[in-house]
Design an enzyme around this catalytic site. Sequence first.
Site, short mmCIF file in Angstrom:
data_model
loop_
_atom_site.label_atom_id
_atom_site.label_comp_id
_atom_site.label_asym_id
_atom_site.label_seq_id
_atom_site.Cartn_x
_atom_site.Cartn_y
_atom_site.Cartn_z
CG ASP A 179 -1.93 1.03 1.09
OD1 ASP A 179 -2.58 1.23 0.29
OD2 ASP A 179 -1.92 1.69 2.31
CD GLU A 213 -1.54 2.62 -3.72
OE1 GLU A 213 -2.32 3.11 -4.73
OE2 GLU A 213 -1.36 3.09 -2.65
CG ASP A 244 -8.92 2.81 -0.55
OD1 ASP A 244 -9.62 2.63 0.55
OD2 ASP A 244 -7.95 2.67 -0.59
#
Length: 523
Positions: A299, A346, A400
């Site tokens: 992430d 990411e 998200d």
Amino acid sequence: MKNLDLPRCSGILLPLFSLPSRFGIGDLGPEAYRFVDFLKESGQRIWQILPLSPTTGRSDHSPYHGTSTFAFNPLLISPELFMEDGLLEKKEIMKAPPFPEARIDYSAVVRCKKALLTAACRRFRRMPVDEGYAQFCQAQSGWLDDYARFTAFKTHFRGAAWNRWPEGLRDRSPKAMSALALQLHDAIEHIKIVQYLFHRQWVRLRAHCRASGVEIFGDLPIYVLHDSADTWSRPNLFKLSKNSRPAAVSGVPPDYFSATGQLWGHPVFRWQSHRRTRYDWWVRRFARHFELFDLLRIDHFRGLVAYWEVPAGRRTAVGGRWVAAPAEDFLAELKQRLPRLPLIAEDLGFITADVRHLMKRHGFTGMRVLQFGFSGDPASNENAMINVPENCVVYTGTHDNNTSRGWFETEAMPAEKKRLAAVIGGSPGAAGVSWHLIRLAMLSRARLAIVAVQDLLTLDSGARINTPGRRRGNWRWRMTPAQSASLPAARLLDLTRVSGRTRVFLPCSYHLHRVGHKRQLKG
């Protein structure tokens, strides 16, 4: 993929906590096995989940704000499997109160799971010695001892952050820690047993996945909480002040979407200290996650190249600065000490040329999100289907994002809907947009296509998992038993075959026949 040994394939994004369960939150029990069976039946190779870290109510139980980067979340343990192991009796399980089917009531779940775990651990300690437990404690001692002490000490001090503990414990005086650890021996042992019981259930589920040809795709948050076992046990690795509070915190700068940026609040890394240890904490962190998962997403990958550092005490991310991280040296050490790096970066949002250059040089796989692919000029929109490369993971939407139907109904602008209609050859309508995006993802060049389970079920915004920037009310959506039973295995299998994402590739004539099959590809 250059850094992943994967054929062209596909998978489903579904957090463990979003599975059905009679205990108020998804867990490692029977429904997890049923979902793996669905993945097998529908031709899927990958199950993507979110971090398994222990969560807290203060962080709204976000899996990206865990109290340890190494430990498991006890709330995800299955009481039903405890019954099979003789750790709980049926009458104890039947005492569990009713829970909402589609939402997680964390307060009620914590009370219920705490009582069941206490009973199970008490029975475990009365059973014959489990050699696996001793082996687990020894193998994981590098993090387990500190995590167990941190958790027990924090409870002892009624939830106070570690920098507010008595000075000897705050500063990890061996004498002070030993004295309190002796006093809290039973509580510390309980925490270790809970971690072992999760480990035992996880190993069984992984074995079922392997037998079914399914790989688990995990997630690694780049930062850790200040009030965590990681920061308490190794404060020198973080930019902290003399009173052990963060001196600088994480975030992202102001941009088109937010005039004040985003202030996340994690302590940022003291990279000089990491370099001096040859990134030992990071290496052990990655090694731990590679034990647990077959693939791993990092992430906020750009933070390994340069990160936005905000002075502590600021209320917004305004006034921060970009600080370079030793990415090349760090990655070289990882590659030297770890035999394989099955990583996905990411790389969404504002990504600079240096990040792209690093990813290309090391062959890292990035991400593309189709919901972002219908704005602006398609020629320059990297999320547009025509620009989706082979070396990436393509999503209909991530955890998200809104669901695809929710995006179409509440977020997509008229111009985006018009471009979508042009791509699919007609207006999809809200009820059909999810499967149109699924089809686009499956037929894209991306080596791996991931579909959110909500899109398989054509669910609206009410099924959204997380809304970035919203501090409360996230991480609560659950799939109901009825929804789980209605997952469209046959339809998904047909589309997976058509797009060449199963292990048995079908002849071209069959591919063309299925593309024109109105029943399967109708919106």
